[in-house]
Design a protein around this motif. Sequence first.
Motif, PDB file in Angstrom:
ATOM      1  N   LYS A   1      11.427 112.751  73.939  1.00  0.00           N
ATOM      2  CA  LYS A   1       9.993 112.546  73.752  1.00  0.00           C
ATOM      3  C   LYS A   1       9.164 113.430  74.687  1.00  0.00           C
ATOM      4  O   LYS A   1       9.692 114.039  75.606  1.00  0.00           O
TER       5      LYS A   1
ATOM      6  N   ALA B   1       6.537  94.782  67.797  1.00  0.00           N
ATOM      7  CA  ALA B   1       5.517  95.843  67.865  1.00  0.00           C
ATOM      8  C   ALA B   1       5.965  96.959  68.805  1.00  0.00           C
ATOM      9  O   ALA B   1       5.757  98.146  68.523  1.00  0.00           O
ATOM     10  N   GLN B   2       6.604  96.585  69.935  1.00  0.00           N
ATOM     11  CA  GLN B   2       7.083  97.602  70.867  1.00  0.00           C
ATOM     12  C   GLN B   2       8.246  98.374  70.268  1.00  0.00           C
ATOM     13  O   GLN B   2       8.364  99.586  70.462  1.00  0.00           O
TER      14      GLN B   2
ATOM     15  N   THR C   1       6.891 100.989  68.062  1.00  0.00           N
ATOM     16  CA  THR C   1       6.311 102.081  68.841  1.00  0.00           C
ATOM     17  C   THR C   1       7.396 102.999  69.388  1.00  0.00           C
ATOM     18  O   THR C   1       7.267 104.228  69.365  1.00  0.00           O
ATOM     19  N   LEU C   2       8.474 102.408  69.891  1.00  0.00           N
ATOM     20  CA  LEU C   2       9.558 103.192  70.496  1.00  0.00           C
ATOM     21  C   LEU C   2      10.272 104.075  69.485  1.00  0.00           C
ATOM     22  O   LEU C   2      10.750 105.159  69.821  1.00  0.00           O
TER      23      LEU C   2
ATOM     24  N   ALA D   1       8.880 105.160  66.562  1.00  0.00           N
ATOM     25  CA  ALA D   1       7.938 105.955  65.763  1.00  0.00           C
ATOM     26  C   ALA D   1       8.217 107.442  65.943  1.00  0.00           C
ATOM     27  O   ALA D   1       8.485 107.915  67.043  1.00  0.00           O
TER      28      ALA D   1
END
Length: 336
Positions: A138, A250-251, A254-255, A257
């Motif tokens: 990332k 939700a986390q 996000t991780l 995505a």
Amino acid sequence: MNKQIRMANIPENIKFLILKWKSGSLTADEQAMLNAWYDEELPAELEWYGDDEPALKERMYAQVRDVMESEVVQTGKRRNLRQLGWVAAAAAAILLFFTLSPYFRTELGKTGEIISAASTAQQIKKIILPDQTIVWLKGDSKLKYPEAFGSRIREVELIGEALFEVSKDKDRPFIIRAADYSTKVLGTSFNLKVDPKTGELDLAVLTGTVEVTKKGVGMGKAKAYKVEANETLRSKADEWGKPSITLPDAQLATLTAGTEYDMNFVSEPVEDIMKRFEEKFNVSFEGYTGEYKSCKVTADLTDQSLEKSLKLLSLSINADFKVTDNTIRLTGGGCF
């Protein structure tokens, strides 16, 4: 090959024991503690990345000289290496490292070549390692890994953040070095972030179990935590945390995505699944002429290797598969 050795700061309690050793006032238990630090902690504090060997060696000796000069400023006396017990040990470790470095290079990677990959801001870069582990690197992060893993361990170095899908291999642990942390797994998936400036760690385990060790904790000993699936672990440079509550959905979204981590298919056309395979594993299907156009599959192939994913896909459509290099051929079967 690029490499650098960084020496970690000596824990305050060890400095105190060194002073007692020099004054001859160590107790038997304290001597044992100091010996254990020399034997276990010092070698573990050597990390390899960065410059070439001549510059590396000069930097190491410069650090030793800096400590000696600091002694002069503080005490007004110049000590030799024998008098500076821990510095002598550090110098010996330098010599030992360069003596054994051919073995280290052989074990780290069969060819000894280290590959460096980097991602830029707002970018996610996919890297497939020699053991088929997939790394989603990332923004503004770096990963260093050998061209071929050795026979005993699989070891990489991370600066920044990455999502790992580690290929399962019970005989060769997968180890990630990041700042003062060492993360060890056999085969699992997790997101690891270590801020190179602050030393803060943020770990989220998606599947399996991850063991995290932090150097220089307590009385010169490393401390480890095991973090299970759906747990998180956060730690500051000067504060060692504990595994936290369940990872929120939700986390998790996000991780993952911007990656191809999610391979959960619900009544998905096989042709679409084949395209997802090609994108994630850097493979291609050859010789396909539409035999499975009417097939739809429901299967969760998340965090599965290419081979296992192909087995499950082929079973669901009663087909056979053959992999040659990076090409896949499906034969037989079909849906009616």
